[in-house]
Design an enzyme around this catalytic site. Sequence first.
Site, PDB file in Angstrom:
ATOM      1  N   ASP A 271       0.772  -1.237   0.000  1.00 13.53           N
ATOM      2  CA  ASP A 271       0.000   0.000   0.000  1.00 13.53           C
ATOM      3  C   ASP A 271       0.808   1.294   0.000  1.00 13.53           C
ATOM      4  O   ASP A 271       0.654   2.115  -0.875  1.00 13.53           O
ATOM      5  CB  ASP A 271      -0.970  -0.009   1.199  1.00 13.53           C
TER       6      ASP A 271
ATOM      7  N   CYS B 233     -13.154  -8.267 -18.380  1.00 14.71           N
ATOM      8  CA  CYS B 233     -14.361  -7.461 -18.111  1.00 14.71           C
ATOM      9  C   CYS B 233     -15.323  -7.532 -19.301  1.00 14.71           C
ATOM     10  O   CYS B 233     -16.532  -7.341 -19.129  1.00 14.71           O
ATOM     11  CB  CYS B 233     -14.013  -6.000 -17.851  1.00 14.71           C
TER      12      CYS B 233
ATOM     13  N   CYS C 189     -19.783  -1.405 -12.828  1.00 19.01           N
ATOM     14  CA  CYS C 189     -19.196  -0.600 -11.751  1.00 19.01           C
ATOM     15  C   CYS C 189     -19.337   0.901 -11.999  1.00 19.01           C
ATOM     16  O   CYS C 189     -19.344   1.689 -11.053  1.00 19.01           O
ATOM     17  CB  CYS C 189     -17.724  -0.969 -11.555  1.00 19.01           C
TER      18      CYS C 189
ATOM     19  N   CYS D 182     -21.208   3.811  -8.965  1.00 24.67           N
ATOM     20  CA  CYS D 182     -20.480   4.800  -8.153  1.00 24.67           C
ATOM     21  C   CYS D 182     -21.406   5.971  -7.798  1.00 24.67           C
ATOM     22  O   CYS D 182     -21.913   6.651  -8.687  1.00 24.67           O
ATOM     23  CB  CYS D 182     -19.258   5.304  -8.917  1.00 24.67           C
TER      24      CYS D 182
ATOM     25  N   CYS E   3     -13.963  10.393  -5.360  1.00 24.21           N
ATOM     26  CA  CYS E   3     -14.160   9.057  -4.775  1.00 24.21           C
ATOM     27  C   CYS E   3     -14.397   9.178  -3.258  1.00 24.21           C
ATOM     28  O   CYS E   3     -13.661   9.861  -2.546  1.00 24.21           O
ATOM     29  CB  CYS E   3     -12.930   8.197  -5.059  1.00 24.21           C
TER      30      CYS E   3
ATOM     31  N   CYS F 272     -15.484   3.206   0.793  1.00 21.56           N
ATOM     32  CA  CYS F 272     -16.684   2.912   0.007  1.00 21.56           C
ATOM     33  C   CYS F 272     -16.431   1.618  -0.760  1.00 21.56           C
ATOM     34  O   CYS F 272     -15.306   1.338  -1.175  1.00 21.56           O
ATOM     35  CB  CYS F 272     -16.938   4.063  -0.969  1.00 21.56           C
TER      36      CYS F 272
ATOM     37  N   CYS G 110     -18.377   0.218  -6.027  1.00 20.91           N
ATOM     38  CA  CYS G 110     -17.917  -0.277  -7.334  1.00 20.91           C
ATOM     39  C   CYS G 110     -17.431  -1.721  -7.210  1.00 20.91           C
ATOM     40  O   CYS G 110     -17.622  -2.530  -8.124  1.00 20.91           O
ATOM     41  CB  CYS G 110     -16.852   0.640  -7.946  1.00 20.91           C
TER      42      CYS G 110
ATOM     43  N   CYS H 116     -19.338  -5.742  -8.978  1.00 18.78           N
ATOM     44  CA  CYS H 116     -18.622  -6.579  -9.952  1.00 18.78           C
ATOM     45  C   CYS H 116     -19.154  -8.017  -9.958  1.00 18.78           C
ATOM     46  O   CYS H 116     -19.118  -8.715  -8.941  1.00 18.78           O
ATOM     47  CB  CYS H 116     -17.127  -6.576  -9.627  1.00 18.78           C
TER      48      CYS H 116
END
Length: 377
Positions: free
Chosen positions: A147, A201, A207, A211, A227, A254, A257, A261
């Site tokens: 991260d 995809c 997605c 949002c 976002c 959140c 999205c 999927c």
Amino acid sequence: MTPATPDAVLSDSDLADAVKQRARALGFALCGITTADPPPHHRQYARWLAEGRAGEMLYLHRQEPKRGDLRQVLPGARSVVCVALNYAPEEATADFVGAQLAAPLQGTVARYARFDDYHETMWARLEALRTFIQERRPEANGKVYCDTGPITERDLAMRAGLGWVGKHTNLISRHLGNWFFLGEILLDIALPPDAPEAAHCGTCQRCLPACPTGAITAPYQLDARRCISYLTIELKGSIPEDLRPLIGTRIYGCDDCLAACPWNKFARAASDEAVRPRADLTAPDLLELLSLDEAQFRERFRHSPIRRTKRRGLLRNVCVALGNLAEPRALPALRRAAAADPEPLVREHAEWALQRVNASLTANGDSTSGKKLTEFP
Ligand code: B12
Ligand code: SF4
């Protein structure tokens, strides 16, 4: 673990297999290897930054040169071991669709933040994996990342075969859906790379409309400034007023999205203790959160990723959620916060919430029912 016979004689390809086996034993659901060549879409990253889409996340600008050249992160870097930690919740495997609207006066916390900070789990397991490698290649230098480091994790993980970058920009796996974290070990030894995963995809775009704030402006394009994950976690100051009503009751991150999927039908609920949700973070009581002082906040979120927002950021988000719920029961607590909270940021958002609750009551011509003015997404 110390090997019974130090298998320093392992070939590169046997070592790669052993590393993947060890990764699974450590609790990682996926493990793949790629080269330390620049991430294939580094140019898109630079363009994304230049367009201002990173908002106030200035560290992403500072990391740009290193991300494009991993040898600046680890001299002589040649390979990257990429791993995924599954955190799929129970409902991801059933017919969970979209973020549920929370019951009155309860907030919504993104699934990844409902258990103790995943960074600690990832780093400990990545360190164990690095030790395993160095026991077999004592000359190898390695650095672990999850991260926060100057690594474009999704792009590298795609090249290592873990999954593909979806239109919401998250990595999707055929085996896990998209509920997983990524981590890496950068090494200065060459291990045989895996084949990259192809995109699956197809024509699906579920997605994008999922949002609530329109942050996914086009497939593979995220404007972080819109976002909710950015607005509730990374943004340190005031949340733009036009976006506040769209945040609903989401007080930390959140998932909308991700939840949209269809590949999540392949997700398997994580059995790992490290990602077991805490009861007090599944549907936290907003009024209780608004009453936390600094010491109580620190105590409650000591091991949680939520400590990242500090008390003032979390209470700011709580005020936005209470304003959106427009419940008269929140009025006394909001009045107290607007008048006396030590943080100007919290006072400002409490004032906004008060106005919103009052506007709702006026519109409904009823000071007790608390019917909502707006249904938020
Ligand atoms: C900054 C950041 C954020 C920002 C910006 C998000 C973003 N999309 O860029 C904010 C705060 C909004 C955020 C939110 C979230 N994040 Co975040 N975030 C990061 C971080 C630290 C850097 C991401 C980054 O560099 N963004 C800049 C963009 C340009 O880079 P990128 O999205 O990685 O894009 C690359 C690829 O998409 C590819 N690419 C670009 N265009 C195209 C086009 C095509 C066709 C293809 C194939 C590829 C491709 O190239 C890009 C550049 O090399 C990473 C960790 C890391 N060091 O990588 C975690 C990370 C991406 N986040 C993660 C998570 C879990 C989240 C949230 C789900 C948390 C939540 N529930 O609230 C949300 C998801 C929101 C979303 N739709 O992306 C995980 C994702 C795991 C996964 N399965 O993908 C990561 C990897 C952290 C981790 N170690 O697990 N995040
Ligand atoms: S995390 Fe939420 S706000 Fe951010 S892009 Fe996904 S759906 Fe939109």
